[in-house]
Design an enzyme around this catalytic site. Structure first.
Site, short mmCIF file in Angstrom:
data_model
loop_
_atom_site.label_atom_id
_atom_site.label_comp_id
_atom_site.label_asym_id
_atom_site.label_seq_id
_atom_site.Cartn_x
_atom_site.Cartn_y
_atom_site.Cartn_z
N CYS A 28 -7.68 -26.19 17.89
CA CYS A 28 -8.71 -25.47 17.14
C CYS A 28 -10.11 -25.80 17.69
O CYS A 28 -10.25 -26.57 18.63
CB CYS A 28 -8.63 -25.88 15.67
N HIS B 210 -6.41 -33.60 12.28
CA HIS B 210 -5.50 -32.75 13.02
C HIS B 210 -4.72 -33.65 13.98
O HIS B 210 -5.12 -34.79 14.24
CB HIS B 210 -6.30 -31.70 13.81
#
Ligand SMILES: [Zn+2]
Length: 149
Positions: free
Chosen positions: A83, A54
């Site tokens: 997240c 990510h």
């Protein structure tokens, strides 16, 4: 002149655009310490066939190994609400502040981060939302995969 929050968010957006140009998911992040960018990155799950890259993870990886105390002086700028994985990494290293471009297209565990003492700043950036909305419309399956759905 000191660089401002807007400048650093802009740098994160540039990273997101770089990712999009590479065929990736347009999410970017920069790590700032003492008014300077010490790491930058973008989501590279697709580009690297990676399970963990990510934008925030790529950014922290690119900043390299740092003494623990350095993270305590850092602010992480990210174009999208972090997240569970990226929020966990923020907590692990004790990064005290996260500036978030937007949390409309996705919202991570923001209340949990706050409950653990992390200061969150939401920018509600139209540019960040437009990048994600266009991507999700075109590549819904890739996006679902990115957030573990
Ligand atoms: Zn993440």
């Amino acid at each position: 002149m000191m660089a401002s929050t807007g400048d650093f968010l802009h740098a994160a957006i540039e990273e997101a655009q770089k990712g999009l140009a590479e065929g990736g998911i347009p999410i970017g992040a920069v790590l700032v310490r003492d008014g300077k960018i010490i790491g930058r990155g973008h989501n590279r799950r697709i580009q690297k066939n990676s399970s963990i890259l990510h934008a925030e993870m790529d950014c922290l990886e690119n900043a390299g190994r740092l003494p623990s105390r350095h993270y305590r002086d850092c602010t992480l700028y990210t174009t999208l609400s972090p997240c569970d994985m990226c929020s966990g990494t923020v907590l692990l290293y004790g990064i005290p502040r996260v500036v978030i471009g937007e949390n409309v297209t996705f919202r991570g565990p923001e209340d949990y981060l706050r409950s653990r003492g992390v200061e969150l700043t939401l920018c509600d950036s139209g540019e960040c939302k437009a990048l994600m909305t266009a991507f999700i419309d075109k590549h819904r399956e890739l996006w679902r995969e990115d957030i573990g759905e």
